[in-house]
Structures are given as structure tokens and as C-alpha cells.
Design a protein around this motif. Sequence first.
Motif, short mmCIF file in Angstrom:
data_model
loop_
_atom_site.label_atom_id
_atom_site.label_comp_id
_atom_site.label_asym_id
_atom_site.label_seq_id
_atom_site.Cartn_x
_atom_site.Cartn_y
_atom_site.Cartn_z
N ASN A 1 46.38 32.68 49.45
CA ASN A 1 45.05 32.91 50.03
C ASN A 1 44.30 34.03 49.32
N LEU A 2 44.47 34.11 47.98
CA LEU A 2 43.67 35.09 47.23
C LEU A 2 42.23 34.59 47.16
N CYS A 3 41.34 35.53 46.87
CA CYS A 3 39.92 35.20 46.80
C CYS A 3 39.45 35.04 45.36
N ARG A 4 40.07 35.83 44.44
CA ARG A 4 39.52 35.91 43.07
C ARG A 4 40.65 36.00 42.05
N VAL A 5 40.54 35.19 40.98
CA VAL A 5 41.51 35.25 39.88
C VAL A 5 40.73 35.46 38.58
N GLU A 6 41.19 36.46 37.81
CA GLU A 6 40.51 36.80 36.56
C GLU A 6 41.35 36.43 35.35
N ILE A 7 40.68 36.15 34.26
CA ILE A 7 41.29 36.10 32.92
C ILE A 7 40.46 37.01 32.04
N GLU B 1 36.35 39.79 27.12
CA GLU B 1 35.44 38.99 27.95
C GLU B 1 36.11 38.76 29.30
N VAL B 2 35.39 39.02 30.38
CA VAL B 2 35.93 38.83 31.73
C VAL B 2 35.47 37.48 32.27
N TYR B 3 36.46 36.69 32.66
CA TYR B 3 36.19 35.41 33.34
C TYR B 3 36.82 35.50 34.73
N ALA B 4 36.18 34.86 35.72
CA ALA B 4 36.79 34.82 37.05
C ALA B 4 36.47 33.50 37.74
N ILE B 5 37.39 33.11 38.61
CA ILE B 5 37.14 31.96 39.47
C ILE B 5 37.45 32.39 40.90
N LEU B 6 36.63 31.92 41.84
CA LEU B 6 36.80 32.28 43.25
C LEU B 6 37.42 31.12 44.02
N LYS B 7 38.09 31.46 45.10
CA LYS B 7 38.71 30.43 45.94
C LYS B 7 37.70 29.34 46.30
N ASN B 8 36.49 29.74 46.63
CA ASN B 8 35.48 28.77 47.06
C ASN B 8 35.05 27.82 45.94
N ASP B 9 35.29 28.23 44.68
CA ASP B 9 34.90 27.38 43.54
C ASP B 9 36.02 26.46 43.09
N TRP B 10 37.25 26.71 43.59
CA TRP B 10 38.42 25.98 43.06
C TRP B 10 38.61 24.69 43.83
N ILE B 11 38.54 23.58 43.07
CA ILE B 11 38.72 22.31 43.76
C ILE B 11 40.09 21.70 43.45
N ALA C 1 42.86 39.82 44.99
CA ALA C 1 42.51 39.46 43.62
C ALA C 1 43.69 39.66 42.67
N THR C 2 43.70 38.86 41.59
CA THR C 2 44.71 39.06 40.56
C THR C 2 44.13 38.71 39.20
N THR C 3 44.87 39.10 38.15
CA THR C 3 44.51 38.75 36.77
C THR C 3 45.69 38.02 36.16
N ILE C 4 45.40 36.93 35.45
CA ILE C 4 46.46 36.13 34.82
C ILE C 4 46.45 36.36 33.31
N GLY C 5 47.65 36.53 32.73
CA GLY C 5 47.80 36.61 31.28
C GLY C 5 48.77 35.54 30.81
N TYR C 6 48.72 35.18 29.52
CA TYR C 6 49.58 34.11 29.01
C TYR C 6 49.68 34.20 27.50
N TRP C 7 50.75 33.59 26.98
CA TRP C 7 50.86 33.39 25.54
C TRP C 7 51.82 32.25 25.26
N LEU D 1 46.59 28.81 39.81
CA LEU D 1 45.41 28.85 40.69
C LEU D 1 45.73 28.18 42.03
N ASP D 2 46.42 27.04 41.98
CA ASP D 2 46.83 26.40 43.24
C ASP D 2 47.63 27.38 44.09
N TYR D 3 48.61 28.03 43.46
CA TYR D 3 49.47 28.96 44.18
C TYR D 3 48.66 30.15 44.71
N SER D 4 47.77 30.67 43.87
CA SER D 4 46.99 31.86 44.26
C SER D 4 46.07 31.57 45.43
N PHE D 5 45.38 30.44 45.37
CA PHE D 5 44.37 30.17 46.39
C PHE D 5 44.98 29.51 47.64
#
Length: 180
Positions: free
Chosen positions: A125-131, A169-179, A92-98, A117-121
Amino acid sequence: MFTCPLNADACLKPLEIRHATDIYNLIDSNRQHLRRWLPFIDKTRHVIDSEVFVRAVQNQFILDGSITAGIWYKKEMAGIIGMHSINWQNRATTIGYWLGEKFQGKGLVTLSVRKFLDYSFRDLNLCRVEIKAGTKNSRSRAVAERLSFRHEGTLRDAEWLYDRFTDLEVYAILKNDWIG
Ligand SMILES: CC(C)(COP(=O)(O)OP(=O)(O)OC[C@H]1O[C@@H](n2cnc3c(N)ncnc32)[C@H](O)[C@@H]1OP(=O)(O)O)[C@@H](O)C(=O)NCCC(=O)NCCS
């Protein structure tokens, strides 16, 4: 050095020490805009502070493979996107930006998060990415929502910003949800 195109006008470049002046100048000319949501602005007083930041993210890459990149628009540095660290135990990882204020509204961060997300998944082969975004940070929350991250909940008083705590606020996307 390596660049990753976002569109005809924009690309990502992994941070190098020679980018420290660009980072510092971008922060220095956007203090009011960035200070609203980012805790490190008042501590960034000289180019050397940005050099320390670049060295820290380069070390983080060596330690766990986390990437931090400059977002470039028409040959100008527009902002930064990065992984805070990679938790390999849980994949798992968390992404930040500005972005600098004038670079908003062009889709640059949405495009950049997509690449991360492309790179992470696909590559890592990560499973979960948070913002994590401030509850009232509607532009940041919109980035996560535009990319179909799921809102998972609220971390109360989770970040100290100069003179107050703010909820995140915690948001996450999982590898299985990423198209992709
Ligand atoms: C959060 C932040 C990066 C969002 O910037 P942003 O420009 O709104 O986000 P994007 O770069 O993804 O651009 C999205 C905007 O571009 C538009 N857009 C144009 N082309 C687009 C494209 N190809 N894809 C997506 N959006 C596009 C969208 O409609 C949207 O505009 P709107 O808000 O007027 O509807 C910026 O406001 C910022 O740096 N804030 C201060 C620091 C901060 O809060 N960081 C986050 C901490 S959690």
C-alpha cells in the motif's frame, strides 16, 4: 526458497547469503559495463564484499521491509533489483536495478519493475515509487518511460561516479496511476 516467476525463462529470488558468489562473479565479469552508471563496482573486489552487500539488504528488510532480489534467467543470475529503503512516513520507495551486459534486451528489468510495482502498491500500500537514472543512461530511462513513470525533474550533480558528478533524472509513479 521463495521465487517469483517473471516468464517461462526468468524469475526473481530474494537475495540470500549463498547468492554472494553469483553476484560477485556477475559484477566481476561486467565491470566495464556496470561501472559506467553504478558507483560501487570498484569497491567490489572479493566475494566477501558481495556477502556484506547481501547482509546489508537482509538487514534493510528487517528494518523497513525493503526487498532486494536476484533476477535469474535460465538458471543463471542475470542481475539485481531492489528497493533502496521504504519511507513509511510518506509511503514511498526508490527502486534500483542492473543487469549483466548479455542479459540486456530481453525485458528482464521491465518485467521485474512491474512485479515490484504490484508488490509496492497492492501488498505494501505504498503511494509513490521512484526511479532515478543518469541523464545519459538512456536504457535505464527507457525502463521508467516504458512503464509510464512520469519524469519529474533533474537533480543536478546528484551522484559521484569515480571521477565526476552526474545529473540524475527523477521518475515517479503513484499508486493511483498504476493499472498493473
Ligand atoms: C539499465 C538496464 C538494466 C536496462 O536493461 P535493458 O535490457 O535495456 O532493460 P529491460 O531488461 O527492461 O529490457 C528492455 C529491452 O528488451 C526488449 N524487450 C524484449 N522483451 C520485452 C518485454 N517483454 N518487455 C519489455 N521489453 C522487452 C525491449 O524492446 C528493450 O530492448 P531495446 O532497448 O533494444 O528496445 C541495463 O542497461 C543495465 O544494467 N545497465 C547498467 C547498470 C545501470 O545503468 N543500472 C541502472 C542505474 S539507474
